[in-house]
Every structure is written in structure tokens, then in C-alpha cells.
Scaffold this motif. Structure first.
Motif, PDB file in Angstrom:
ATOM      1  N   GLU A  28      11.692 -12.933 -33.942  1.00 32.92           N
ATOM      2  CA  GLU A  28      10.369 -13.493 -33.848  1.00 32.92           C
ATOM      3  C   GLU A  28       9.658 -14.375 -34.849  1.00 32.92           C
ATOM      4  O   GLU A  28       9.398 -15.312 -34.636  1.00 32.92           O
ATOM      5  CB  GLU A  28       9.252 -12.122 -33.719  1.00 32.92           C
ATOM      6  CG  GLU A  28       7.683 -12.447 -33.263  1.00 32.92           C
ATOM      7  CD  GLU A  28       7.637 -12.096 -31.878  1.00 32.92           C
ATOM      8  OE1 GLU A  28       6.561 -11.800 -31.568  1.00 32.92           O
ATOM      9  OE2 GLU A  28       8.685 -12.033 -31.013  1.00 32.92           O
ATOM     10  N   PHE A  29      10.048 -13.976 -35.955  1.00 35.08           N
ATOM     11  CA  PHE A  29       9.788 -14.832 -37.326  1.00 35.08           C
ATOM     12  C   PHE A  29      10.330 -15.926 -37.363  1.00 35.08           C
ATOM     13  O   PHE A  29       9.932 -17.245 -37.714  1.00 35.08           O
ATOM     14  CB  PHE A  29      10.113 -13.953 -38.467  1.00 35.08           C
ATOM     15  CG  PHE A  29       8.596 -13.260 -39.104  1.00 35.08           C
ATOM     16  CD1 PHE A  29       7.622 -13.755 -39.089  1.00 35.08           C
ATOM     17  CD2 PHE A  29       8.669 -11.736 -39.155  1.00 35.08           C
ATOM     18  CE1 PHE A  29       6.394 -13.078 -39.554  1.00 35.08           C
ATOM     19  CE2 PHE A  29       7.871 -10.969 -39.169  1.00 35.08           C
ATOM     20  CZ  PHE A  29       6.398 -11.439 -39.575  1.00 35.08           C
ATOM     21  N   GLU A  30      11.685 -15.848 -36.816  1.00 33.71           N
ATOM     22  CA  GLU A  30      12.595 -17.028 -36.828  1.00 33.71           C
ATOM     23  C   GLU A  30      12.130 -18.292 -35.764  1.00 33.71           C
ATOM     24  O   GLU A  30      11.851 -19.423 -36.215  1.00 33.71           O
ATOM     25  CB  GLU A  30      14.088 -16.604 -36.234  1.00 33.71           C
ATOM     26  CG  GLU A  30      15.219 -16.931 -37.258  1.00 33.71           C
ATOM     27  CD  GLU A  30      16.286 -16.202 -36.747  1.00 33.71           C
ATOM     28  OE1 GLU A  30      16.996 -15.664 -37.906  1.00 33.71           O
ATOM     29  OE2 GLU A  30      16.702 -16.129 -35.848  1.00 33.71           O
ATOM     30  N   LEU A  31      11.446 -17.735 -34.616  1.00 33.72           N
ATOM     31  CA  LEU A  31      11.115 -18.533 -33.490  1.00 33.72           C
ATOM     32  C   LEU A  31       9.606 -19.342 -34.113  1.00 33.72           C
ATOM     33  O   LEU A  31       9.524 -20.440 -33.779  1.00 33.72           O
ATOM     34  CB  LEU A  31      10.975 -17.864 -32.273  1.00 33.72           C
ATOM     35  CG  LEU A  31      10.909 -18.464 -31.089  1.00 33.72           C
ATOM     36  CD1 LEU A  31      12.395 -19.187 -30.968  1.00 33.72           C
ATOM     37  CD2 LEU A  31      10.880 -17.274 -30.001  1.00 33.72           C
ATOM     38  N   TYR A  32       9.007 -18.683 -34.627  1.00 38.21           N
ATOM     39  CA  TYR A  32       7.513 -18.953 -34.981  1.00 38.21           C
ATOM     40  C   TYR A  32       7.476 -19.546 -36.362  1.00 38.21           C
ATOM     41  O   TYR A  32       6.606 -20.477 -36.621  1.00 38.21           O
ATOM     42  CB  TYR A  32       6.624 -17.834 -34.885  1.00 38.21           C
ATOM     43  CG  TYR A  32       6.381 -17.474 -33.418  1.00 38.21           C
ATOM     44  CD1 TYR A  32       5.535 -18.373 -32.534  1.00 38.21           C
ATOM     45  CD2 TYR A  32       6.942 -16.366 -32.782  1.00 38.21           C
ATOM     46  CE1 TYR A  32       5.246 -18.006 -31.266  1.00 38.21           C
ATOM     47  CE2 TYR A  32       6.701 -16.223 -31.312  1.00 38.21           C
ATOM     48  CZ  TYR A  32       5.984 -16.789 -30.583  1.00 38.21           C
ATOM     49  OH  TYR A  32       5.611 -16.671 -29.176  1.00 38.21           O
ATOM     50  N   ILE A  33       7.988 -19.081 -37.427  1.00 41.79           N
ATOM     51  CA  ILE A  33       8.048 -19.544 -38.571  1.00 41.79           C
ATOM     52  C   ILE A  33       9.223 -20.283 -39.371  1.00 41.79           C
ATOM     53  O   ILE A  33       9.146 -21.539 -39.307  1.00 41.79           O
ATOM     54  CB  ILE A  33       7.300 -18.535 -39.737  1.00 41.79           C
ATOM     55  CG1 ILE A  33       6.154 -18.202 -39.327  1.00 41.79           C
ATOM     56  CG2 ILE A  33       7.396 -19.213 -41.008  1.00 41.79           C
ATOM     57  CD1 ILE A  33       5.460 -17.000 -40.030  1.00 41.79           C
ATOM     58  N   GLU A  44       7.851 -30.470 -32.795  1.00 42.98           N
ATOM     59  CA  GLU A  44       6.830 -31.609 -32.554  1.00 42.98           C
ATOM     60  C   GLU A  44       7.017 -32.109 -30.985  1.00 42.98           C
ATOM     61  O   GLU A  44       6.288 -32.663 -30.494  1.00 42.98           O
ATOM     62  CB  GLU A  44       6.782 -32.558 -33.833  1.00 42.98           C
ATOM     63  CG  GLU A  44       5.899 -32.337 -34.814  1.00 42.98           C
ATOM     64  CD  GLU A  44       6.097 -32.839 -36.080  1.00 42.98           C
ATOM     65  OE1 GLU A  44       6.858 -33.964 -36.171  1.00 42.98           O
ATOM     66  OE2 GLU A  44       6.208 -32.250 -37.092  1.00 42.98           O
ATOM     67  N   THR A  45       8.367 -32.484 -30.813  1.00 45.68           N
ATOM     68  CA  THR A  45       8.743 -33.213 -29.550  1.00 45.68           C
ATOM     69  C   THR A  45       8.248 -32.457 -28.710  1.00 45.68           C
ATOM     70  O   THR A  45       7.787 -32.654 -27.519  1.00 45.68           O
ATOM     71  CB  THR A  45      10.391 -33.060 -29.422  1.00 45.68           C
ATOM     72  OG1 THR A  45      10.979 -33.148 -30.797  1.00 45.68           O
ATOM     73  CG2 THR A  45      10.792 -34.510 -28.879  1.00 45.68           C
ATOM     74  N   LEU A  46       8.425 -30.955 -28.594  1.00 45.52           N
ATOM     75  CA  LEU A  46       8.029 -30.152 -27.448  1.00 45.52           C
ATOM     76  C   LEU A  46       6.380 -30.188 -27.419  1.00 45.52           C
ATOM     77  O   LEU A  46       5.857 -29.704 -26.524  1.00 45.52           O
ATOM     78  CB  LEU A  46       8.364 -28.670 -27.891  1.00 45.52           C
ATOM     79  CG  LEU A  46       9.981 -28.510 -27.320  1.00 45.52           C
ATOM     80  CD1 LEU A  46      10.403 -27.342 -27.719  1.00 45.52           C
ATOM     81  CD2 LEU A  46      10.174 -28.408 -25.888  1.00 45.52           C
ATOM     82  N   GLY A  47       5.980 -30.620 -28.396  1.00 47.21           N
ATOM     83  CA  GLY A  47       4.352 -30.753 -28.590  1.00 47.21           C
ATOM     84  C   GLY A  47       3.809 -29.200 -28.872  1.00 47.21           C
ATOM     85  O   GLY A  47       2.570 -28.690 -28.405  1.00 47.21           O
ATOM     86  N   VAL A  48       4.529 -28.434 -29.642  1.00 45.11           N
ATOM     87  CA  VAL A  48       4.006 -26.919 -29.973  1.00 45.11           C
ATOM     88  C   VAL A  48       2.944 -27.423 -31.387  1.00 45.11           C
ATOM     89  O   VAL A  48       3.415 -27.896 -32.210  1.00 45.11           O
ATOM     90  CB  VAL A  48       4.990 -26.162 -30.623  1.00 45.11           C
ATOM     91  CG1 VAL A  48       4.535 -24.865 -30.985  1.00 45.11           C
ATOM     92  CG2 VAL A  48       6.016 -25.944 -29.636  1.00 45.11           C
ATOM     93  N   GLY A  53      -0.033 -17.321 -36.906  1.00 42.10           N
ATOM     94  CA  GLY A  53       0.168 -16.304 -38.123  1.00 42.10           C
ATOM     95  C   GLY A  53       0.540 -15.115 -37.507  1.00 42.10           C
ATOM     96  O   GLY A  53       0.303 -14.693 -36.631  1.00 42.10           O
ATOM     97  N   PHE A  54       0.797 -14.012 -38.683  1.00 40.94           N
ATOM     98  CA  PHE A  54       1.288 -12.684 -38.004  1.00 40.94           C
ATOM     99  C   PHE A  54       0.229 -12.000 -38.998  1.00 40.94           C
ATOM    100  O   PHE A  54       0.060 -12.086 -40.177  1.00 40.94           O
ATOM    101  CB  PHE A  54       2.550 -12.496 -38.489  1.00 40.94           C
ATOM    102  CG  PHE A  54       3.664 -13.096 -37.624  1.00 40.94           C
ATOM    103  CD1 PHE A  54       4.427 -12.359 -36.661  1.00 40.94           C
ATOM    104  CD2 PHE A  54       3.872 -14.295 -37.522  1.00 40.94           C
ATOM    105  CE1 PHE A  54       5.224 -12.858 -35.859  1.00 40.94           C
ATOM    106  CE2 PHE A  54       4.878 -15.003 -36.697  1.00 40.94           C
ATOM    107  CZ  PHE A  54       5.480 -14.295 -35.759  1.00 40.94           C
TER     108      PHE A  54
END
Ligand code: ATP
Length: 269
Positions: A28-33, A44-48, A53-54
């Protein structure tokens, strides 16, 4: 000791191998942070656009701080450790300034993870008695969290034993959007924790760490209790006069001594 970086930020030396039993949370942390820090372009390309924050909650000594440090280490990010109550006390009457300068400093050493320990002290529900100091601080915190542009590269992780007193406003997406329970370890997780800690220790091959971790004596032990157990076992080995002074190894008998000394710190409900 952690490596010192600019000001009071550090690069923690905790690796994921040092943390036992949190594989899913690691993903989960890998994906989000972590990946976001390492490969910002793909996000950025994906527009995220939203930084997530956790907020980690659960009983003391179960690895919240350790996890946050491992995330920073893996991402190669600076790490700023802030204790809730200290931030409040240090700048009585100037809490907004304290929050602002904290984020300023985080920006100067971005990518950066700010870890708020005892987060409940900062983010107590507004409108409760005596909360006016925290109220101003909290408003400033929300302002900083919502300023998406300025916040780039600054990630936040909070830890608390009291999620119930936290103001709901901070738990929204883009703020501390992910609320994660970090429980007392299960027997299987205790095995992983003992093995993770054992990596750095000189333990005799005959010692059955799995059996120790699953034993009744370790029931309801937190990660911190298990670390204390390992520490006591190495002290017992040091004291063992039957072993060569410079060639100490930890054996089963030392674990027996350790188990008689360490008890679990989190009591039953
Ligand atoms: P608190 O709520 O008191 O701040 P915490 O949940 O942040 O507690 P940590 O400070 O991360 O707990 O853990 C305390 C110590 O316990 C760690 O420094 C480590 O030695 C040990 N520990 C806890 N959990 C683990 C784990 N999963 N793997 C290895 N060691 C652990």
C-alpha cells in the motif's frame, strides 16, 4: 544512528527487512508513497493529483514509527519526526507559525515524509473544551495539506493510539486519507518479527525462533515487547561466563532467561 540531513530531517536506516509482518501494508505504501517519490512522472501522466497521507493507529509499540521510517528509507526520502505534544508546547500561541515553518522545512528537503507521532495531540476534534490552541494549529495544518501545488514532494504519515478523538476533517482524501489499523501481531507475525530482529544478532542455529514466537509466553506481546525479549536474550548471553568473552552466541537457555524477565506491555481489555 540515522544519517543526518539538512536541519532536523534524517534519512532513516530502517529497512523493510527490519520490519516483521507487514507485507500488505508495505504494498500500500509502495503504491501511494514510495513509487510516487521514485517515479513521479508516471503518476503525473496518469493525472494522479492527490497526495495521500496515512494515519496509522493501534496499540503502542506495534511498529508505526518503524514502518514510517522504512517507507522513507525505501523511497530515499528525508524524514522529519514530530511529536504532537512537543509541537504544541514549543510554540504556545504561535502554533500556526510552527506548522508553517515545519512544512517550509519539509519543502526544502523534499522529497520528504513528515511523521507526526501522537497525532491526536494536534488534531483533536474542534469545538471540544480547551481545544482552541489546537484548533488554530489544525486549521493551519489543513491549509498546508490542501495546498496541492506547494505540497509537492511532501508526504505525511501520522500515528495515534486514539483515532476516536481525531477531527474528521483531517481524515479526508488528500489529507490523512488512509486510516490503517496496526494491530498487535498474530502468532505468525510474531515469528516474522523475531526473525527480522534476529537478522542482526548472533543466534545459535539450534534456537527455534518460530516455537518461541508461537509460545504462550509471547501471547499478546507487541513488537516492542519482542524486541525487548531479543535484547534480554543477548544480555543473558553476554552474562554467560561459560562462553568465551569475545565469541558470545545466543542459545535457547538465554531465551528462557529472557522470557522470565520480559512481559507483555499491552494488557487485555
Ligand atoms: P508508539 O505508539 O508507542 O509510538 P509504535 O507503534 O510507533 O509505538 P515503534 O516505535 O514502531 O512502535 O516500535 C517500537 C520498537 O519495537 C521498534 O523500534 C522495534 O524495535 C520494535 N518493533 C515493533 N514492531 C516491530 C516489527 N513489526 N518488526 C520489528 N520490530 C518491531
Amino acid at each position: 544512528p540515522s544519517l543526518k540531513r539538512k536541519g532536523f530531517s534524517t534519512l532513516p536506516d530502517v529497512k523493510w527487512e527490519d520490519v516483521g509482518g507487514f507485507e500488505l501494508l508495505r504494498k500500500e505504501f509502495e503504491l501511494y508513497i514510495t513509487r510516487r517519490i521514485k517515479y513521479p512522472e508516471s503518476y503525473e501522466t496518469l493525472g494522479v493529483a492527490i497526495e495521500t497521507g496515512f494515519l496509522l493507529y493501534g496499540p503502542p509499540g506495534c511498529g508505526k514509527t518503524l514502518i514510517a521510517k522504512a517507507v522513507a528509507n525505501e523511497a530515499g526520502a528525508s524524514f522529519i519526526y514530530i511529536k504532537g505534544a512537543e509541537l504544541l508546547n514549543k510554540y504556545v500561541g504561535e502554533s500556526e507559525l510552527a506548522v508553517r515553518s515545519l512544512f517550509d522545512r519539509a519543502r526544502t528537503c523534499a522529497p520528504c515524509i513528515i511523521f507526526f507521532d501522537e497525532f491526536d495531540a494536534l488534531a483533536t476534534k474542534r469545538g471540544t473544551e480547551g481545544s482552541w490552541v489546537t484548533e488554530r494549529l489544525l486549521n493551519q495544518l489543513l491549509l498546508e495539506l490542501d495546498g496541492a501545488e506547494q505540497r509537492r514532494g511532501v508526504f505525511v504519515i501520522g500515528a495515534t493510539n486514539r483515532p476516536d478523538v481525531i477531527d474528521h476533517a483531517v481524515l479526508r482524501p488528500g489529507r490523512f486519507g488512509k486510516l490503517v489499523y496496526v494491530p498487535l501481531p498474530s502468532p505468525d507475525q510474531r515469528v516474522l518479527i523475531l526473525k527480522a530482529i534476529a537478522r542482526k544478532m548472533n543466534i545459535d542455529a539450534s534456537v527455534d525462533l518460530s516455537a518461541i514466537a508461537r509460545s504462550e509466553a509471547c501471547e499478546n506481546m507487541s513488537g516492542a515487547d519482542l524486541a525487548a525479549l531479543m535484547n534480554e536474550a543477548s544480555i543473558a548471553a553476554l552474562e554467560d561466563t561459560t562462553q568465551d568473552e569475545f565469541n558470545k552466541i545466543i542459545k535457547s537457555k538465554h531465551f528462557e532467561i529472557a522470557l522470565s524477565k520480559v512481559s507483555r506491555s499491552v494488557s487485555d481489555k
